[in-house]
Structures are given as structure tokens and as C-alpha cells.
Design a protein around this motif. Structure first.
Motif, PDB file in Angstrom:
ATOM      1  N   ALA A  15      -0.423   0.089   9.891  1.00 18.02           N
ATOM      2  CA  ALA A  15      -1.768   0.959   8.566  1.00 18.02           C
ATOM      3  C   ALA A  15      -2.692  -0.099   8.364  1.00 18.02           C
ATOM      4  O   ALA A  15      -2.091  -0.936   6.823  1.00 18.02           O
ATOM      5  N   ARG A  39      -4.231   0.554  -1.451  1.00 19.25           N
ATOM      6  CA  ARG A  39      -4.941   0.344  -0.387  1.00 19.25           C
ATOM      7  C   ARG A  39      -6.054  -1.045  -0.173  1.00 19.25           C
ATOM      8  O   ARG A  39      -5.778  -2.105  -1.474  1.00 19.25           O
ATOM      9  N   GLY A  64      -7.017   2.557  11.658  1.00 23.42           N
ATOM     10  CA  GLY A  64      -8.097   2.877  10.759  1.00 23.42           C
ATOM     11  C   GLY A  64      -8.500   2.220   9.416  1.00 23.42           C
ATOM     12  O   GLY A  64      -9.000   2.441   8.657  1.00 23.42           O
ATOM     13  N   GLY A  65      -8.632   0.920   9.905  1.00 19.39           N
ATOM     14  CA  GLY A  65      -9.285   0.234   9.206  1.00 19.39           C
ATOM     15  C   GLY A  65     -10.532  -0.784   9.672  1.00 19.39           C
ATOM     16  O   GLY A  65     -11.161   0.166  10.215  1.00 19.39           O
ATOM     17  N   ARG A 116      -5.379   0.778   5.053  1.00 15.29           N
ATOM     18  CA  ARG A 116      -5.827   1.392   4.493  1.00 15.29           C
ATOM     19  C   ARG A 116      -6.475   1.480   3.530  1.00 15.29           C
ATOM     20  O   ARG A 116      -6.908   0.611   2.271  1.00 15.29           O
TER      21      ARG A 116
END
Length: 458
Positions: free
Chosen positions: A170, A29, A69-70, A172
Motif C-alpha cells: 500500500a 504518508r 492506493g497511491g 498512502r
């Protein structure tokens, strides 16, 4: 799950961003983080034009992260304290950061390294993020930097550039209850006030649109037209490079792929940018002190300085450049050279006064390129001909021969046809009386003689 922090500074982009790429590769992450340093408001470096562009850039960056997605976390305060706090709250193992060359960036990096090591965390500083070739990567034998551009450029051309990185698919981010983010608009608190009306839109997407359009229509002719003031044929990418919305590494690659004299000339300009960064990295005090002292005893004529800032010197090409600066927060490079020469050599005023005024308005203003370009023109920097003086009338004949640039930015003279617009004091008295435009504040020959005498004495 492991967590890293990607601290955004002068690299506000997703494509070809080694900081974000390394953080994503090293951890499960990532916390994309931007810190609003309130101290910048006290230094005078945060001004309305750059802050407005920064808000655009951060909003665009946040939007791009959300599409993946962040999201971007924005916090306010001391960068070291805030990064340390976020690292503790997210239990981050590493913090990733782009290397910088200013004294401010150096102090921030040193303090952050000490603080993170005390907490058992690692700081990863990445090079070739803000520049194409990292400062210090190419150096002359026995020295820490190149002081002359031409040998630097030869070495720079031989340096191996890394391959540009794709934007992440992506991002996260960890969910940490109670860890709040400020809105991007919080940045405006650094410099409340109205930006220049002609300020460009900031952000990676705006920068890429501009570059792609210019590559199609302007790159091929760039070598022939880069000094054409009225043609406005330069890329205008400097604000996007300053904020890192575009990658200099990627721009070099894309230009070389296109090939041709225009691309070669554009790459040379990118190398000039790297050159100044490597000088400042080796000599941080050159942001405020003479790189090569000439014994100058600068004049301080407040009325002349005010006329220069206002674009009311009586020399139309000089005034056109100064008015473009105020309206757009940007100025054509040829005009920058001319107005700087006029201030430092024709008026013989300290280059720091001009550099400060530029930093008050330029959206692309940074310590390396602004300060060292001013020193280059003033003859206290790396120019191998430190006593050259640019004559506004000679520059007008070469780079604005029919006066189109002047008429665009000096509306008082819009009705004066052709090259006569450059010498309004020579118009017939009846025509001259109709113009709301000042007489020259200095005689060019007298200014040149004064400068030469002062430099000889120094």
C-alpha cells in the motif's frame, strides 16, 4: 501525520526500490514524485527514443502505485525548486533520492541538500539502487576506484549484496488541495519527434516479462551465445536497467539462483555496468574528456562520418549494426564494439562523435556505460590493450559466419548467399552492378596503418 517524498529518477520501479521503501518506512504518508527537468532538452540528452520509453515507464509506475492506493505526481521545472515546493506544500520532513554518478546528478544532489537543509528538512540519498554494488564500496588500496575490470570484478564478487525488497502493498499519499500533477505525457515535451519504429515497450512490467522469458529460454546458453549476432541471444535488458525498471541487485540474485556458466556470464556483464559507474563516479569529466590521453590528433572527414552514421560504409557488418541502432534504438553488444572500433581506429575519428550519435538514438544510453565503453574501444579509457583494432571481416567470420545478421539489416544484400555477403565488392561485376550498395569507404589495411602511425606519433 508525517510525510516523506520519494523522488524517482533512474529507479522507475516498485519492486526492490530502496528509495520508496525507506520513504514508506519513515513516514505515514509518501509523495511519489517525478520532476520533468526542462533543461534536459537543451543538453541533448533527452531524445525521442529515451523519452518514449520514459513515458511508458512512468505510466506503468503510476498504474502500479494506483493499484496500491497511491499515484505518481509529475511536475515540470527545476528539480531542486520543484522538490522544495512540493516539500513545503506537503510539510514533508524528508526527501528520499537514489544516488547517481554523473556530474548532473552530483550537482542536483548538492543543490538539493543545501536547499532542504535551509528549510529544516532532511535529504536521504540511497545507494545500490542504480547499481548492484555502490560506486566506492570496493576500491583498491590507496586509490578511489578500480581502473582495470578484472581486479574490480574479483572485489565486486566478494561484496555483500543487500536482499531484494518486495513491492509495497500500500502507498498512502497526502491530499493537498491545489497541488496539481501534470499528466505523464507531459514528458514528451522534452523531445518532440518520432521514436525508432522498433523501440521496445518501457516499464517495470514489460521489463519483468522480458527477463522472466529470457531466464527460461536464454540464460542457460548465454555464455555460448552472447556474441552470436544473428542469434540475438542477449537479454536486451539494458533499457530497463538504464531507467531502473529492473533492479540490478535483484537480477544478480536471480541469476545466481539459476547458476551455471550462462548465469555467471550474465552476472559478469552486470559487473561491467557497475565498473563503469564507479569509474565515472571517481572521474566525472571522463564523460567528455580522455580518461587516458593518447595524444590523438583525430581526423574529421564529414563524408566518412556521415556514411558511418547512415550504415553506408561498404562494410556490411558495420552497416548492419548502424541500421539496427536506427531501427530499434538498440544494438547488439558485439556490433557496438565493432562499429566503435571502425569509427575510432579504422577511420580514426574522435570517440566523442560516435558517443554523441549513440546518445542520440540509444534507448539505454547513459553517461557511464556509453561514454566509457566508447573510451574503452577508442583506447583512451580502461582497456589494457588500447591499440587493438577489430577487423570487420574477421569479426564477420567469427560472429556472423553465414551472413544472417547482415541480410536482416542490410536489405540491399539480402539476395547474396552465405559468407559472400560480407565482401560484396568481390562479387562478379554483373552481380555487383545489381546491388544498391557502396564500395568500402576505406581500405582496412590502410586504415590500420594510419592508426598505428598516429598512435605511435602520439
Amino acid at each position: 501525520m508525517s510525510t516523506s517524498i520519494a523522488v524517482f529518477t533512474s529507479d522507475l520501479r516498485l519492486r526492490d526500490n530502496p528509495v520508496l521503501h525507506a520513504a514508506l518506512r519513515s513516514s505515514d504518508r509518501v509523495v511519489p514524485l517525478f520532476v520533468v527537468d526542462r533543461r534536459l532538452a537543451k543538453t541533448g540528452f533527452a531524445v525521442p527514443n529515451r523519452v518514449a520509453f520514459l513515458v511508458d515507464a512512468l505510466a506503468d509506475l503510476d498504474a502500479g502505485l494506483r493499484e496500491r492506493g497511491g499515484r505518481l505526481m509529475v511536475v515540470k521545472g527545476d528539480p531542486v525548486a520543484e522538490i522544495r515546493r512540493v516539500a513545503e506544500r506537503t510539510d514533508a520532513d524528508e526527501v528520499h533520492l537514489a544516488g547517481g554518478v554523473s556530474a548532473y546528478a552530483g550537482r542536483r544532489e548538492a543543490r538539493l541538500l543545501e536547499a532542504l537543509e535551509a528549510d529544516g528538512r532532511r535529504l536521504r540519498v540511497h545507494g545500490a539502487v542504480v547499481t548492484a554494488v555502490e560506486p566506492g564500496e570496493v576500491v583498491p588500496a590507496g586509490k578511489d576506484h578500480f581502473a582495470v575490470f578484472t581486479p574490480y570484478f574479483r572485489a565486486w564478487q566478494r561484496a555483500e549484496l543487500r536482499t531484494p525488497l518486495a513491492a509495497p502493498r500500500a502507498v498512502r499519499v497526502p491530499e493537498v488541495p491545489g497541488l496539481r500533477s501534470e499528466p505523464v505525457s507531459a514528458v514528451t515535451s522534452l523531445a518532440p519527434g518520432s521514436p525508432s519504429p522498433g523501440l521496445p515497450e518501457g516499464g517495470e512490467r514489460a521489463g519483468r516479462r522480458r527477463f522472466l522469458a529470457w531466464r527460461r529460454s536464454g540464460l542457460r546458453q548465454y555464455a555460448d551465445r552472447l556474441d552470436d549476432l544473428a542469434g540475438d541471444a542477449t537479454s536486451r535488458l539494458s533499457p530497463y536497467l538504464h531507467f531502473g525498471c529492473l533492479s540490478p541487485v535483484e537480477l544478480v540474485h536471480r541469476a545466481k539462483e539459476a547458476g551455471g556458466p550462462g548465469a555467471d556470464a550474465f552476472v559478469r556483464q552486470l559487473a561491467w555496468r557497475d565498473f563503469h559507474h564507479q569509474v565515472l563516479a571517481a572521474r566525472p569529466d571522463a564523460a567528455h574528456t580522455d580518461y587516458r590521453a593518447r595524444g590523438d590528433r583525430w581526423r574529421a572527414n564529414d563524408a566518412e562520418i556521415a556514411a558511418w552514421k547512415a550504415g553506408r560504409t561498404g562494410y556490411p557488418l558495420v552497416d548492419a549494426g548502424m541500421r539496427q541502432l536506427r531501427h530499434e534504438g538498440w544494438m547488439h553488444n558485439r556490433a557496438r564494439l565493432l562499429v566503435a572500433s571502425f569509427l575510432t581506429k579504422t577511420l580514426y575519428v574522435d570517440w566523442r562523435i560516435g558517443a554523441r550519435h549513440f546518445l542520440d538514438l540509444l534507448v539505454d544510453g547513459d553517461m557511464a556505460n556509453n561514454q566509457l565503453n566508447w573510451q574503452w574501444v577508442a583506447g583512451t579509457g580502461t582497456d589494457t590493450r588500447p591499440n587493438r583494432v577489430l577487423n570487420p571481416l574477421a569479426q564477420a567470420r567469427r560472429f556472423d559466419p553465414d551472413g544472417a545478421y547482415v541480410r536482416r539489416w542490410v536489405p540491399e544484400l539480402a539476395g547474396v548467399p552465405g559468407a559472400r555477403v560480407h565482401t560484396p565488392w568481390r562479387l562478379p561485376e554483373a552481380e555487383r552492378d545489381l546491388l544498391d550498395y557502396p564500395d568500402p569507404i576505406v581500405d582496412l589495411d590502410a586504415g590500420l596503418a594510419r592508426f598505428r602511425q598516429a598512435r605511435h606519433r602520439g
